[in-house]
Motif scaffolding. Structure first.
Motif, PDB file in Angstrom:
ATOM      1  N   GLN A  73      66.199  53.779  10.742  1.00 25.82           N
ATOM      2  CA  GLN A  73      67.627  53.834  10.433  1.00 25.82           C
ATOM      3  C   GLN A  73      68.180  52.415  10.295  1.00 25.82           C
ATOM      4  OE1 GLN A  73      69.406  56.674   9.674  1.00 25.82           O
ATOM      5  NE2 GLN A  73      70.802  55.093   8.913  1.00 25.82           N
ATOM      6  N   LYS A  74      67.700  51.507  11.128  1.00 24.72           N
ATOM      7  CA  LYS A  74      68.120  50.103  11.038  1.00 24.72           C
ATOM      8  C   LYS A  74      67.763  49.530   9.670  1.00 24.72           C
ATOM      9  CE  LYS A  74      67.515  45.800  13.684  1.00 24.72           C
ATOM     10  NZ  LYS A  74      66.841  45.225  14.879  1.00 24.72           N
ATOM     11  N   GLY A  75      66.594  49.858   9.164  1.00 24.47           N
ATOM     12  CA  GLY A  75      66.178  49.406   7.839  1.00 24.47           C
ATOM     13  C   GLY A  75      66.971  50.055   6.724  1.00 24.47           C
ATOM     14  N   LYS A  76      67.266  51.340   6.871  1.00 26.14           N
ATOM     15  CA  LYS A  76      68.084  52.030   5.863  1.00 26.14           C
ATOM     16  C   LYS A  76      69.482  51.435   5.815  1.00 26.14           C
ATOM     17  CE  LYS A  76      65.516  56.335   6.291  1.00 26.14           C
ATOM     18  NZ  LYS A  76      65.534  57.706   6.839  1.00 26.14           N
ATOM     19  N   ASP A  77      70.023  51.081   6.976  1.00 27.50           N
ATOM     20  CA  ASP A  77      71.334  50.444   7.017  1.00 27.50           C
ATOM     21  C   ASP A  77      71.305  49.071   6.359  1.00 27.50           C
ATOM     22  OD1 ASP A  77      72.394  52.653   8.276  1.00 27.50           O
ATOM     23  OD2 ASP A  77      72.397  51.750  10.276  1.00 27.50           O
ATOM     24  N   ARG A 100      74.926  30.515  17.427  1.00 25.99           N
ATOM     25  CA  ARG A 100      74.326  31.853  17.468  1.00 25.99           C
ATOM     26  C   ARG A 100      75.430  32.896  17.521  1.00 25.99           C
ATOM     27  NH1 ARG A 100      69.849  33.738  15.737  1.00 25.99           N
ATOM     28  NH2 ARG A 100      68.845  35.257  17.044  1.00 25.99           N
ATOM     29  N   ASP A 101      75.438  33.788  16.567  1.00 27.72           N
ATOM     30  CA  ASP A 101      76.367  34.892  16.546  1.00 27.72           C
ATOM     31  C   ASP A 101      75.689  36.061  15.854  1.00 27.72           C
ATOM     32  OD1 ASP A 101      76.462  34.253  13.828  1.00 27.72           O
ATOM     33  OD2 ASP A 101      78.428  33.332  13.944  1.00 27.72           O
ATOM     34  N   SER A 102      76.394  37.175  15.693  1.00 26.68           N
ATOM     35  CA  SER A 102      75.774  38.364  15.110  1.00 26.68           C
ATOM     36  C   SER A 102      75.344  38.136  13.663  1.00 26.68           C
ATOM     37  CB  SER A 102      76.703  39.568  15.213  1.00 26.68           C
ATOM     38  OG  SER A 102      77.932  39.305  14.563  1.00 26.68           O
ATOM     39  N   LEU A 103      76.067  37.295  12.927  1.00 26.03           N
ATOM     40  CA  LEU A 103      75.658  36.984  11.560  1.00 26.03           C
ATOM     41  C   LEU A 103      74.351  36.200  11.563  1.00 26.03           C
ATOM     42  CD1 LEU A 103      76.052  36.979   8.526  1.00 26.03           C
ATOM     43  CD2 LEU A 103      77.595  35.033   8.791  1.00 26.03           C
ATOM     44  N   ALA A 104      74.214  35.259  12.480  1.00 24.40           N
ATOM     45  CA  ALA A 104      72.965  34.499  12.593  1.00 24.40           C
ATOM     46  C   ALA A 104      71.796  35.423  12.939  1.00 24.40           C
ATOM     47  CB  ALA A 104      73.100  33.390  13.645  1.00 24.40           C
ATOM     48  N   VAL A 105      72.034  36.393  13.810  1.00 23.16           N
ATOM     49  CA  VAL A 105      70.993  37.367  14.163  1.00 23.16           C
ATOM     50  C   VAL A 105      70.566  38.144  12.925  1.00 23.16           C
ATOM     51  CG1 VAL A 105      70.522  39.478  15.490  1.00 23.16           C
ATOM     52  CG2 VAL A 105      71.679  37.555  16.579  1.00 23.16           C
ATOM     53  N   ALA A 106      71.551  38.593  12.140  1.00 17.41           N
ATOM     54  CA  ALA A 106      71.250  39.354  10.925  1.00 17.41           C
ATOM     55  C   ALA A 106      70.472  38.508   9.922  1.00 17.41           C
ATOM     56  CB  ALA A 106      72.545  39.864  10.297  1.00 17.41           C
ATOM     57  N   LEU A 107      70.891  37.266   9.726  1.00 21.45           N
ATOM     58  CA  LEU A 107      70.195  36.382   8.785  1.00 21.45           C
ATOM     59  C   LEU A 107      68.777  36.079   9.261  1.00 21.45           C
ATOM     60  CD1 LEU A 107      73.123  33.977   7.872  1.00 21.45           C
ATOM     61  CD2 LEU A 107      72.114  35.756   6.420  1.00 21.45           C
ATOM     62  N   ASP A 108      68.600  35.908  10.564  1.00 19.23           N
ATOM     63  CA  ASP A 108      67.267  35.639  11.106  1.00 19.23           C
ATOM     64  C   ASP A 108      66.306  36.801  10.866  1.00 19.23           C
ATOM     65  OD1 ASP A 108      68.044  33.150  11.969  1.00 19.23           O
ATOM     66  OD2 ASP A 108      68.239  33.723  14.085  1.00 19.23           O
ATOM     67  N   ALA A 109      66.833  38.019  10.817  1.00 18.00           N
ATOM     68  CA  ALA A 109      65.982  39.198  10.613  1.00 18.00           C
ATOM     69  C   ALA A 109      65.326  39.199   9.243  1.00 18.00           C
ATOM     70  CB  ALA A 109      66.799  40.471  10.815  1.00 18.00           C
ATOM     71  N   LEU A 148      52.155  39.204   3.521  1.00 20.94           N
ATOM     72  CA  LEU A 148      52.699  40.560   3.558  1.00 20.94           C
ATOM     73  C   LEU A 148      52.407  41.209   4.907  1.00 20.94           C
ATOM     74  CD1 LEU A 148      54.121  42.948   2.272  1.00 20.94           C
ATOM     75  CD2 LEU A 148      51.922  43.624   1.275  1.00 20.94           C
ATOM     76  N   ALA A 149      51.184  41.083   5.384  1.00 20.59           N
ATOM     77  CA  ALA A 149      50.817  41.676   6.674  1.00 20.59           C
ATOM     78  C   ALA A 149      51.679  41.091   7.799  1.00 20.59           C
ATOM     79  CB  ALA A 149      49.334  41.447   6.957  1.00 20.59           C
ATOM     80  N   ALA A 150      51.895  39.790   7.778  1.00 20.81           N
ATOM     81  CA  ALA A 150      52.715  39.144   8.808  1.00 20.81           C
ATOM     82  C   ALA A 150      54.167  39.623   8.728  1.00 20.81           C
ATOM     83  CB  ALA A 150      52.636  37.624   8.673  1.00 20.81           C
ATOM     84  N   ARG A 151      54.697  39.755   7.524  1.00 16.18           N
ATOM     85  CA  ARG A 151      56.089  40.203   7.363  1.00 16.18           C
ATOM     86  C   ARG A 151      56.253  41.660   7.776  1.00 16.18           C
ATOM     87  NH1 ARG A 151      55.722  35.613   6.888  1.00 16.18           N
ATOM     88  NH2 ARG A 151      56.996  34.203   5.670  1.00 16.18           N
ATOM     89  N   LEU A 152      55.277  42.486   7.450  1.00 18.43           N
ATOM     90  CA  LEU A 152      55.336  43.883   7.877  1.00 18.43           C
ATOM     91  C   LEU A 152      55.358  43.968   9.403  1.00 18.43           C
ATOM     92  CD1 LEU A 152      52.899  45.510   5.310  1.00 18.43           C
ATOM     93  CD2 LEU A 152      55.366  45.939   5.481  1.00 18.43           C
ATOM     94  N   ARG A 153      54.532  43.154  10.070  1.00 15.47           N
ATOM     95  CA  ARG A 153      54.541  43.125  11.541  1.00 15.47           C
ATOM     96  C   ARG A 153      55.895  42.666  12.071  1.00 15.47           C
ATOM     97  NH1 ARG A 153      49.391  41.198  10.877  1.00 15.47           N
ATOM     98  NH2 ARG A 153      50.064  39.032  11.067  1.00 15.47           N
ATOM     99  N   LYS A 154      56.445  41.604  11.472  1.00 12.72           N
ATOM    100  CA  LYS A 154      57.743  41.076  11.906  1.00 12.72           C
ATOM    101  C   LYS A 154      58.842  42.117  11.732  1.00 12.72           C
ATOM    102  CE  LYS A 154      61.302  37.793  10.605  1.00 12.72           C
ATOM    103  NZ  LYS A 154      61.834  37.039   9.506  1.00 12.72           N
ATOM    104  N   LEU A 155      58.863  42.787  10.593  1.00 12.79           N
ATOM    105  CA  LEU A 155      59.888  43.801  10.331  1.00 12.79           C
ATOM    106  C   LEU A 155      59.727  45.008  11.261  1.00 12.79           C
ATOM    107  CD1 LEU A 155      59.984  43.552   6.446  1.00 12.79           C
ATOM    108  CD2 LEU A 155      61.802  42.857   8.026  1.00 12.79           C
ATOM    109  N   ALA A 156      58.492  45.342  11.611  1.00 14.05           N
ATOM    110  CA  ALA A 156      58.257  46.426  12.567  1.00 14.05           C
ATOM    111  C   ALA A 156      58.718  46.007  13.963  1.00 14.05           C
ATOM    112  CB  ALA A 156      56.782  46.811  12.582  1.00 14.05           C
ATOM    113  N   GLU A 157      58.409  44.779  14.360  1.00 15.33           N
ATOM    114  CA  GLU A 157      58.848  44.275  15.666  1.00 15.33           C
ATOM    115  C   GLU A 157      60.365  44.207  15.744  1.00 15.33           C
ATOM    116  OE1 GLU A 157      56.837  40.527  15.971  1.00 15.33           O
ATOM    117  OE2 GLU A 157      54.887  41.477  16.312  1.00 15.33           O
ATOM    118  N   SER A 158      61.020  43.960  14.619  1.00 14.07           N
ATOM    119  CA  SER A 158      62.481  43.888  14.567  1.00 14.07           C
ATOM    120  C   SER A 158      63.122  45.264  14.499  1.00 14.07           C
ATOM    121  CB  SER A 158      62.930  43.085  13.342  1.00 14.07           C
ATOM    122  OG  SER A 158      62.474  41.771  13.409  1.00 14.07           O
ATOM    123  N   GLY A 159      62.320  46.309  14.341  1.00 18.80           N
ATOM    124  CA  GLY A 159      62.847  47.668  14.276  1.00 18.80           C
ATOM    125  C   GLY A 159      63.388  48.051  12.913  1.00 18.80           C
ATOM    126  N   ILE A 160      63.053  47.284  11.866  1.00 15.89           N
ATOM    127  CA  ILE A 160      63.546  47.558  10.519  1.00 15.89           C
ATOM    128  C   ILE A 160      62.665  48.569   9.800  1.00 15.89           C
ATOM    129  CG2 ILE A 160      63.934  46.476   8.254  1.00 15.89           C
ATOM    130  CD1 ILE A 160      64.920  43.989   9.849  1.00 15.89           C
TER     131      ILE A 160
END
Length: 156
Positions: free
Chosen positions: A91-95, A18-27, A61-73
């Protein structure tokens, strides 16, 4: 298990679990998340627009939208009646869009010749934008094979 580098049975070093790259890939580790971010970045905002742009099954799609919202994207925009009026990137999503621009360059390089390309224009200079990864310290472009792994920073 510790976060330190271990040797596998074949003698190769394995990366930390587990590292920051793994966190990013998991998102964005599923088939649809980056497509959703792309659709929102290209101007889709309503559920039906995202559905058309992405092509995912409605329940997925509905599940992914919820996941991305929960992730702050992304975040849902509410209408006056309390229902979801649409979605927008945080901003997290724009980045995350910067990552997509680098993937686009890879796709431009390695896709077949008959695949249409999308050009982005840099509004500041008016020229076609091509993403490039550069070293923050020296400013030089980073090429394949020019990076090594700092094992010290991954130790717990």
């Amino acid at each position: 298990m510790s976060n330190q580098t271990n040797r596998s049975t074949d003698g190769l070093k394995t990366k930390p679990e587990r590292d920051s790259l793994a966190v990013a890939l998991d998102a964005v580790n599923d088939r649809w998340s980056l497509h959703i971010v792309r659709a929102l970045a290209f101007g889709a905002s309503r559920y039906t627009e995202i559905l058309r742009a992405v092509g995912a099954p409605r329940d997925v799609l509905a599940a992914r939208l919820r996941k991305l919202a929960e992730s702050g994207i992304l975040q849902a925009r509410s209408a006056e009646n309390g229902k979801v009026a649409g979605y927008e990137l945080t901003q997290k999503g724009k980045d995350l869009g910067q990552v997509i621009l680098v993937l686009k360059r890879w796709g431009d390089t390695y896709s077949e010749d008959d695949v249409p390309r999308v050009n982005f224009i840099h509004d500041v200079c008016g020229q076609v934008f091509v993403a490039e990864v550069r070293c923050q310290a020296c400013g030089r472009p980073v090429r394949s094979g020019e990076l090594s792994f700092d094992q010290e920073s991954s130790a717990c």
